[in-house]
Design an enzyme around this catalytic site. Structure first.
Site, PDB file in Angstrom:
ATOM      1  N   HIS A  46      30.356 101.713  22.304  1.00 36.39           N
ATOM      2  CA  HIS A  46      30.540 100.449  21.624  1.00 36.39           C
ATOM      3  C   HIS A  46      29.875  99.357  22.472  1.00 36.39           C
ATOM      4  CE1 HIS A  46      33.407  97.474  19.341  1.00 36.39           C
ATOM      5  NE2 HIS A  46      32.185  97.023  19.448  1.00 36.39           N
ATOM      6  N   GLU A  53      25.799  93.228  20.591  1.00 38.46           N
ATOM      7  CA  GLU A  53      26.331  93.578  21.916  1.00 38.46           C
ATOM      8  C   GLU A  53      25.550  92.847  23.010  1.00 38.46           C
ATOM      9  OE1 GLU A  53      29.127  95.450  22.621  1.00 38.46           O
ATOM     10  OE2 GLU A  53      29.359  95.213  20.455  1.00 38.46           O
ATOM     11  N   HIS A  99      27.750  89.927  24.805  1.00 41.05           N
ATOM     12  CA  HIS A  99      28.290  90.450  26.062  1.00 41.05           C
ATOM     13  C   HIS A  99      27.279  90.456  27.221  1.00 41.05           C
ATOM     14  CE1 HIS A  99      31.904  91.637  23.937  1.00 41.05           C
ATOM     15  NE2 HIS A  99      31.158  92.246  23.032  1.00 41.05           N
TER      16      HIS A  99
END
Ligand SMILES: *[C@@H]1O[C@H](CO)[C@@H](O)[C@H](O)[C@H]1NC(C)=O
Ligand SMILES: *[C@@H]1O[C@H](CO)[C@@H](O)[C@H](O)[C@H]1NC(C)=O
Length: 357
Positions: free
Chosen positions: A75, A137, A141
């Site tokens: 993930h 992502e 992040h």
């Protein structure tokens, strides 16, 4: 410029006395040695040496329609505060809010072998739009991992921050193989294990506990916690939370086929009990990937140095499978020559992919 490991930075510090590139050495040699993020000694350390958000969560998912049946898939790799607080919800560097991660990874021509096969195998999206997933992502992040900032790496080539983020996460996923950790304790898909037994299995395998999360009573994700030292060494640590599962949970079978056994499990990482050195991009080249890696000789797989134009971006071909560390990589329509990391040799897997082991 690769991330500099401890030994290398000591060497560079020595070299810097006579070097013509004092900026790089100056930057690197200021990093305190073996100071772990979130430890008391980490306060005030340069954000190029330790991530300002001191904890990184390696988030792996168990999604029945994604990936090989005997592998967790990615993930993300999420920065958190030392006390477990979430990172910003919309990233940390709007100048690197990318929506084209797939293209950037395909175009990337810096050090390290192509990771596209592994990305599509181990980091797929349940929506089928892998590029959007990866871009999310990245933006949310990865731009918050201060040690990856291009300004920390004077020799950075285009998109090396992108490549390093994804290859590091894939490398950690491979090293901390959750499927194997559970299977070694007799916990396999198609059963209803007690989550306490899963915690114990992970503790046995990695020496630390993980956060195990469920949705509707079924395993959904397992989160491993890391701190960082020496800029790029990820040190596994205990999870701060047990997660949302309790009692007996469903660990369902996946619909895919099993991944083949990796031909080599040695990576180029420098590993102590709980330390992984992730050199920029070198460690994912030994990922297991379907179909079965085979020897290039006599198997009908391409070999020899490729030159001139090519059509499949990201394709790689060994110069001589099993006996040379060189491989050609198709980059933006042209074959370029690349090299496995020191000590590794290129092996042909398929018509268009290779691995270094
Ligand atoms: C990828 O490479 C192509 C061909 O050289 C180029 O047109 C495109 O702008 C590049 N994309 C990125 C995101 O670097
Ligand atoms: C996206 O990921 C899925 C799941 O791993 C994979 O099956 C699919 O082939 C990937 N898409 C592309 C275009 O490679």
């Amino acid at each position: 410029m690769k991330f500099i490991t401890l030994a290398a930075s000591v060497a560079l510090a020595a070299l810097s006395l006579t070097s013509a590139r004092p900026m790089l050495q100056a930057r690197q040699s200021t990093c305190p040695v073996n100071v772990l993020s979130c430890s008391s000694a980490s306060s005030g350390v340069d954000s190029c040496c330790l991530p300002t958000m001191g904890t990184l969560l390696l988030v792996q998912q168990w999604y029945t329609s994604l990936g090989p049946s005997n592998e967790f898939t990615m993930h993300g790799l999420w920065p958190d505060t030392c006390s477990g607080g979430d990172g910003p919800s919309d990233g940390c560097d709007s100048s690197r809010d990318y929506t084209d991660i797939q293209t950037r990874l395909e175009n990337y021509s810096g050090p390290g072998a192509s990771i596209m096969d592994d990305m599509n195998t181990y980091w797929g999206s349940y929506t089928g739009d892998n590029n959007s997933f990866w871009s999310h992502e990245w933006t949310k992040h990865a731009t918050c991992i201060s040690t990856l900032a291009p300004s920390c790496h004077p020799d950075w080539v285009q998109d090396q921050d992108v490549y390093t983020f994804f290859s590091t996460a894939l490398g950690l996923r491979q090293q901390y193989d959750l499927y194997a950790a559970l299977a070694n304790a007799g916990i396999t898909p198609g059963s209803n294990p007690d989550v306490d037994d899963m915690h114990a299995a992970i503790q046995t395998a990695f020496g630390v506990d993980a956060e195990i999360n469920c949705e509707s009573g079924a395993l959904s994700e397992i989160w491993l916690t890391f701190n960082v030292q020496n800029q790029n060494q990820y040190v596994i640590a205990n999870a701060l939370s047990k997660g949302s599962c309790s009692g007996s949970i469903s660990y369902p079978e996946k619909s895919g086929s099993p991944a083949t056994v990796p031909t080599a499990t040695t990576t180029t990482t420098t590993t102590t009990a709980a330390t992984t050195t992730t050199n920029a991009g070198s460690m994912t080249t030994t990922e297991a990937s379907a179909p079965t890696p085979t020897s290039g000789s006599g198997s009908g797989l391409p070999s020899g140095r490729q030159r001139g134009s090519c059509s499949t971006n990201g394709a790689t071909v060994c110069v001589s499978s099993g006996s040379s560390d060189q491989y050609s990589k198709c980059n933006s329509g042209t074959w370029i020559l690349n090299q496995c990391k020191k000590g590794l040799v290129c092996y042909s897997d398929t018509q268009t992919s290779t691995h270094c082991a």
